[in-house]
Design a protein around this motif. Structure first.
Motif, PDB file in Angstrom:
ATOM      1  N   VAL A 197      26.015  31.652  38.417  1.00  0.00           N
ATOM      2  CA  VAL A 197      26.424  32.945  37.870  1.00  0.00           C
ATOM      3  C   VAL A 197      26.395  32.919  36.349  1.00  0.00           C
ATOM      4  CG1 VAL A 197      28.351  34.557  37.629  1.00  0.00           C
ATOM      5  CG2 VAL A 197      27.825  33.576  39.859  1.00  0.00           C
ATOM      6  N   LYS A 198      26.907  31.851  35.757  1.00  0.00           N
ATOM      7  CA  LYS A 198      26.963  31.759  34.297  1.00  0.00           C
ATOM      8  C   LYS A 198      25.570  31.776  33.678  1.00  0.00           C
ATOM      9  CE  LYS A 198      31.317  29.189  34.136  1.00  0.00           C
ATOM     10  NZ  LYS A 198      31.972  27.891  33.825  1.00  0.00           N
ATOM     11  N   VAL A 199      24.648  31.030  34.278  1.00  0.00           N
ATOM     12  CA  VAL A 199      23.294  30.991  33.731  1.00  0.00           C
ATOM     13  C   VAL A 199      22.580  32.314  33.938  1.00  0.00           C
ATOM     14  CG1 VAL A 199      21.044  29.865  33.892  1.00  0.00           C
ATOM     15  CG2 VAL A 199      23.127  28.496  34.045  1.00  0.00           C
ATOM     16  N   LEU A 200      22.747  32.880  35.131  1.00  0.00           N
ATOM     17  CA  LEU A 200      22.061  34.128  35.462  1.00  0.00           C
ATOM     18  C   LEU A 200      22.644  35.312  34.707  1.00  0.00           C
ATOM     19  CD1 LEU A 200      19.905  35.420  37.328  1.00  0.00           C
ATOM     20  CD2 LEU A 200      21.708  35.686  39.047  1.00  0.00           C
ATOM     21  N   GLY A 201      23.964  35.278  34.475  1.00  0.00           N
ATOM     22  CA  GLY A 201      24.616  36.417  33.836  1.00  0.00           C
ATOM     23  C   GLY A 201      24.704  37.618  34.749  1.00  0.00           C
ATOM     24  N   ALA A 202      24.645  37.372  36.039  1.00  0.00           N
ATOM     25  CA  ALA A 202      24.698  38.430  37.047  1.00  0.00           C
ATOM     26  C   ALA A 202      25.172  37.809  38.350  1.00  0.00           C
ATOM     27  CB  ALA A 202      23.321  39.073  37.229  1.00  0.00           C
ATOM     28  N   GLY A 203      25.450  38.682  39.329  1.00  0.00           N
ATOM     29  CA  GLY A 203      25.869  38.192  40.626  1.00  0.00           C
ATOM     30  C   GLY A 203      27.333  37.816  40.714  1.00  0.00           C
ATOM     31  N   ARG A 204      28.145  38.252  39.763  1.00  0.00           N
ATOM     32  CA  ARG A 204      29.559  37.850  39.759  1.00  0.00           C
ATOM     33  C   ARG A 204      30.312  38.384  40.977  1.00  0.00           C
ATOM     34  NH1 ARG A 204      30.518  35.556  34.916  1.00  0.00           N
ATOM     35  NH2 ARG A 204      29.059  36.087  33.238  1.00  0.00           N
ATOM     36  N   GLU A 205      30.051  39.643  41.339  1.00  0.00           N
ATOM     37  CA  GLU A 205      30.753  40.213  42.484  1.00  0.00           C
ATOM     38  C   GLU A 205      30.352  39.519  43.772  1.00  0.00           C
ATOM     39  OE1 GLU A 205      30.286  44.413  42.631  1.00  0.00           O
ATOM     40  OE2 GLU A 205      31.327  44.770  40.730  1.00  0.00           O
ATOM     41  N   LEU A 206      29.072  39.204  43.906  1.00  0.00           N
ATOM     42  CA  LEU A 206      28.604  38.475  45.081  1.00  0.00           C
ATOM     43  C   LEU A 206      29.284  37.112  45.164  1.00  0.00           C
ATOM     44  CD1 LEU A 206      24.732  39.096  45.228  1.00  0.00           C
ATOM     45  CD2 LEU A 206      26.412  39.641  47.006  1.00  0.00           C
ATOM     46  N   ALA A 207      29.303  36.398  44.040  1.00  0.00           N
ATOM     47  CA  ALA A 207      29.908  35.073  44.022  1.00  0.00           C
ATOM     48  C   ALA A 207      31.397  35.153  44.318  1.00  0.00           C
ATOM     49  CB  ALA A 207      29.669  34.413  42.670  1.00  0.00           C
ATOM     50  N   ALA A 208      32.072  36.130  43.749  1.00  0.00           N
ATOM     51  CA  ALA A 208      33.510  36.272  43.982  1.00  0.00           C
ATOM     52  C   ALA A 208      33.793  36.491  45.465  1.00  0.00           C
ATOM     53  CB  ALA A 208      34.056  37.435  43.163  1.00  0.00           C
ATOM     54  N   GLU A 209      32.949  37.275  46.126  1.00  0.00           N
ATOM     55  CA  GLU A 209      33.131  37.501  47.560  1.00  0.00           C
ATOM     56  C   GLU A 209      32.860  36.220  48.351  1.00  0.00           C
ATOM     57  OE1 GLU A 209      31.554  40.548  51.086  1.00  0.00           O
ATOM     58  OE2 GLU A 209      31.053  40.938  48.971  1.00  0.00           O
ATOM     59  N   LEU A 210      31.826  35.507  47.973  1.00  0.00           N
ATOM     60  CA  LEU A 210      31.481  34.265  48.671  1.00  0.00           C
ATOM     61  C   LEU A 210      32.580  33.213  48.535  1.00  0.00           C
ATOM     62  CD1 LEU A 210      27.739  34.142  47.635  1.00  0.00           C
ATOM     63  CD2 LEU A 210      28.546  34.070  50.004  1.00  0.00           C
ATOM     64  N   LEU A 211      33.248  33.200  47.410  1.00  0.00           N
ATOM     65  CA  LEU A 211      34.277  32.197  47.153  1.00  0.00           C
ATOM     66  C   LEU A 211      35.587  32.470  47.893  1.00  0.00           C
ATOM     67  CD1 LEU A 211      33.620  31.611  43.360  1.00  0.00           C
ATOM     68  CD2 LEU A 211      33.334  29.924  45.190  1.00  0.00           C
ATOM     69  N   THR A 212      35.617  33.538  48.697  1.00  0.00           N
ATOM     70  CA  THR A 212      36.800  33.824  49.515  1.00  0.00           C
ATOM     71  C   THR A 212      36.551  33.498  50.982  1.00  0.00           C
ATOM     72  OG1 THR A 212      36.177  36.135  49.986  1.00  0.00           O
ATOM     73  CG2 THR A 212      37.417  35.721  47.964  1.00  0.00           C
ATOM     74  N   VAL A 213      35.384  32.941  51.290  1.00  0.00           N
ATOM     75  CA  VAL A 213      34.976  32.775  52.690  1.00  0.00           C
ATOM     76  C   VAL A 213      34.824  31.298  53.055  1.00  0.00           C
ATOM     77  CG1 VAL A 213      33.249  33.398  54.418  1.00  0.00           C
ATOM     78  CG2 VAL A 213      33.732  34.962  52.535  1.00  0.00           C
ATOM     79  N   GLY A 214      35.260  30.946  54.259  1.00  0.00           N
ATOM     80  CA  GLY A 214      35.012  29.629  54.824  1.00  0.00           C
ATOM     81  C   GLY A 214      35.455  28.489  53.923  1.00  0.00           C
ATOM     82  N   PRO A 215      34.671  27.413  53.862  1.00  0.00           N
ATOM     83  CA  PRO A 215      35.070  26.215  53.112  1.00  0.00           C
ATOM     84  C   PRO A 215      35.032  26.398  51.597  1.00  0.00           C
ATOM     85  CG  PRO A 215      32.849  25.964  53.933  1.00  0.00           C
ATOM     86  CD  PRO A 215      33.385  27.216  54.555  1.00  0.00           C
ATOM     87  N   LEU A 216      34.460  27.505  51.101  1.00  0.00           N
ATOM     88  CA  LEU A 216      34.461  27.756  49.657  1.00  0.00           C
ATOM     89  C   LEU A 216      35.795  28.328  49.193  1.00  0.00           C
ATOM     90  CD1 LEU A 216      30.925  29.360  49.124  1.00  0.00           C
ATOM     91  CD2 LEU A 216      31.599  26.959  48.884  1.00  0.00           C
ATOM     92  N   ARG A 217      36.541  28.869  50.130  1.00  0.00           N
ATOM     93  CA  ARG A 217      37.829  29.481  49.790  1.00  0.00           C
ATOM     94  C   ARG A 217      38.782  28.424  49.259  1.00  0.00           C
ATOM     95  NH1 ARG A 217      41.485  33.333  53.783  1.00  0.00           N
ATOM     96  NH2 ARG A 217      43.057  33.916  52.217  1.00  0.00           N
ATOM     97  N   GLY A 218      39.339  28.664  48.091  1.00  0.00           N
ATOM     98  CA  GLY A 218      40.292  27.740  47.492  1.00  0.00           C
ATOM     99  C   GLY A 218      39.665  26.576  46.750  1.00  0.00           C
ATOM    100  N   ALA A 219      38.322  26.515  46.707  1.00  0.00           N
ATOM    101  CA  ALA A 219      37.656  25.400  46.024  1.00  0.00           C
ATOM    102  C   ALA A 219      37.707  25.550  44.508  1.00  0.00           C
ATOM    103  CB  ALA A 219      36.210  25.289  46.480  1.00  0.00           C
ATOM    104  N   LEU A 220      37.880  26.793  44.026  1.00  0.00           N
ATOM    105  CA  LEU A 220      38.026  27.047  42.598  1.00  0.00           C
ATOM    106  C   LEU A 220      39.325  27.794  42.356  1.00  0.00           C
ATOM    107  CD1 LEU A 220      34.481  28.263  41.431  1.00  0.00           C
ATOM    108  CD2 LEU A 220      35.403  25.937  41.421  1.00  0.00           C
ATOM    109  N   ARG A 221      39.989  27.506  41.247  1.00  0.00           N
ATOM    110  CA  ARG A 221      41.185  28.228  40.871  1.00  0.00           C
ATOM    111  C   ARG A 221      40.813  29.548  40.214  1.00  0.00           C
ATOM    112  NH1 ARG A 221      44.238  23.374  37.740  1.00  0.00           N
ATOM    113  NH2 ARG A 221      43.508  24.663  36.015  1.00  0.00           N
ATOM    114  N   ALA A 222      41.812  30.370  39.956  1.00  0.00           N
ATOM    115  CA  ALA A 222      41.565  31.671  39.348  1.00  0.00           C
ATOM    116  C   ALA A 222      40.935  31.547  37.969  1.00  0.00           C
ATOM    117  CB  ALA A 222      42.871  32.459  39.263  1.00  0.00           C
ATOM    118  N   ASP A 223      41.216  30.443  37.266  1.00  0.00           N
ATOM    119  CA  ASP A 223      40.640  30.246  35.934  1.00  0.00           C
ATOM    120  C   ASP A 223      39.249  29.611  35.976  1.00  0.00           C
ATOM    121  OD1 ASP A 223      41.228  27.656  36.668  1.00  0.00           O
ATOM    122  OD2 ASP A 223      42.585  27.238  34.997  1.00  0.00           O
ATOM    123  N   GLY A 224      38.713  29.412  37.188  1.00  0.00           N
ATOM    124  CA  GLY A 224      37.368  28.869  37.325  1.00  0.00           C
ATOM    125  C   GLY A 224      37.310  27.358  37.447  1.00  0.00           C
TER     126      GLY A 224
END
Length: 210
Positions: free
Chosen positions: A155-182
């Motif tokens: 996301v950082k390199v692309l500068g896009a896709g933040r909403e997609l990534a945010a949704e993905l990070l709430t699902v399955g084994p990715l959930r909780g892998a990053l804190r709110a501060d990244g």
């Protein structure tokens, strides 16, 4: 679309076309025990470490970054999903994983994020992580932390896709892998390599004692 994503460069590089160039192997071959043992040993030599779990983590993180960059780039730029199940790969000098992808498809009724989750997480990262753990003892949570970190990095390199990534990070084994501060909730072990420090999103504030 894939050529446009490839033009971003770096981990987004992908070779499109009707058939894979000579020397490419089916993506499932990435999960073979023989390849992984050789790959992890090579990464260990490059890093100058005798700890195979450190090299296994680095190898898995690199693969996750490649899959996420190509997938997120394709989704964010064109609103479509790359066919990673039909992809092929080869290693280029320096150890970079080169990908060939046969094409893209429109997302189904479930939506783009759900399609990306199935294509990347379930289709590639889960079986790849399981294969890595069969040849080298490394924590499962660490590998999912790597996957989440790779997605955030794309996301950082692309500068896009933040909403997609945010949704993905709430699902399955990715959930909780990053804190709110990244920052991560696990450590990739990079600090244990000779001369290495902490990653920018590391769970630690300073290298822990060995």
């Amino acid at each position: 679309m894939l050529r446009k994503v490839a033009g971003i460069g770096g981990f987004f590089a992908v070779t499109p076309g009707p058939r894979p160039p000579e020397g490419f192997r089916p993506v499932a071959d990435l999960r073979s025990a023989a390849f992984l043992r050789e790959r992890i040993a090579d990464v260990a030599r490059r890093m100058g470490t005798a700890e195979l779990r450190v090299a296994a983590s680095a190898a898995q993180l690199g693969a996750a970054a490649r899959f996420w960059s190509v997938a997120l780039g394709t989704a964010a730029v064109g609103g479509v999903v790359p066919d990673l199940a039909g992809a092929s790969w080869r290693l280029v000098p320096g150890g970079m994983l080169e990908l060939w992808v046969p094409g893209v498809r429109e997302p189904g009724p479930a939506g783009l994020a759900a399609e990306l989750y199935l294509e990347v997480v379930e289709g590639q990262l889960r079986p790849f992580g399981e294969a890595v753990r069969r040849v080298t003892p490394v924590a499962e949570g660490l590998l999912w932390g790597n996957a989440a970190s790779a997605l955030a990095g794309a996301v950082k390199v692309l500068g896009a896709g933040r909403e997609l990534a945010a949704e993905l990070l709430t699902v399955g084994p990715l959930r909780g892998a990053l804190r709110a501060d990244g920052r991560r909730t696990s450590c990739c072990l990079y600090y244990r390599a000779p001369g290495a420090g902490l990653c920018g999103d590391c769970v630690f504030d300073r290298p822990p004692g060995r």
